[in-house]
Design a protein around this motif. Structure first.
Motif: not given
Length: 267
Positions: A41-42, A55-56, A134-139
């Motif tokens: 997805e990314k 980032g993480f 990073d969208i996953d880190l943001q979420n």
């Protein structure tokens, strides 16, 4: 004449261990599938693009847990089903190592609480700096701030570490001197989330007395949350520890019985 019957491996132990590890195996495969779906997805399904992520990345946690669970589930399933001593020893050794590391981490975390708190705050602040990368880190950050009702690691001013939210004059972002919407106290009168509720909020001063956003840091919020949910946390840890020790017991019991059979023991 006395009747002798050849000793056999306990079917109860064998199929308990097999069934338990089938669940782990399937769960591990599911976590690995989620990992590759998330990276797809990314658009980062090659090693170079994955290593360039800043980032993480929470997906790494899912990958690590999924891979470890899959390998252990495979070793436990095949080891029990085929009565393979090598696989059962591998399974038992890895589970024992994980249990020992968990126990050591818990003791050290309790003894060095202040150091752990500093490291966690530093880790969170560093990842706040790449919140938009990073969208996953943001979420993940948004989910934590909403659930824990907090903002930043130590407070809202931690968002100065992010290039989009800092208050410097050079920052031309519309989010300058603001915070993400997940820091905002929800208004029961509005069903739609206002993603702009944190704009300019830190530019107005008196953040501590603000009634629009959460002013408590997430590290402190977690420290306050833990005593209120200590029975739930302790129960979850006890269940995990029990499953680990039970798995070790089953594996070691099977190993002993298989060795006894190979040695030609009879009763």
């Amino acid at each position: 004449m006395p009747f002798y019957k050849q000793r056999q491996v306990s079917c109860l132990y064998k199929y308990l261990l097999f069934g338990l590890n089938v669940v782990f195996w399937v769960a591990g495969a599911g976590l690995l599938a989620i990992t590759f779906w998330a990276w797809n997805e990314k658009g980062v399904l090659n090693i170079q693009s994955i290593t360039e992520l800043k980032g993480f990345d929470p997906v790494w946690v899912i990958l690590t847990v999924g891979l470890l669970t899959f390998i252990l589930g495979f070793a436990g399933c095949i080891g029990a089903l085929r009565e393979n001593i090598c696989l059962l020893k591998f399974f038992s050794l890895i589970i024992s190592t994980i249990f020992t590391l968990e126990l050591a981490a818990g003791i050290l975390g309790f003894v060095f609480q202040d150091w752990v708190k500093e490291q966690v705050q530093s880790f969170v602040r560093d990842n706040i700096g790449v919140y938009r990368e990073d969208i996953d880190l943001q979420n993940l950050i948004d989910a934590i701030q909403k659930y824990m009702q907090c903002c930043g690691a130590g407070g809202p001013d931690d968002w100065n570490n992010n290039v989009y939210f800092n208050c410097s004059q050079e920052n031309g972002s519309r989010e300058r001197c603001g915070v993400p919407f997940s820091c905002c106290i929800p208004d029961p009168a509005h069903n739609v989330v206002n993603t702009q509720c944190g704009y300019d909020i830190r530019a107005k001063g008196q953040v501590k007395d603000n009634l629009v956003i959460y002013t408590k840091g997430c590290v402190q919020a977690f420290e306050d949350w833990l005593p209120r949910n200590i029975y739930f946390v302790a129960g979850a840890l006890l269940v995990i520890a029990f499953l680990q020790m039970f798995s070790i017991y089953l594996a070691r019991s099977l190993i002993g019985e298989i060795k006894a059979i190979k040695a030609g023991w009879r009763f």
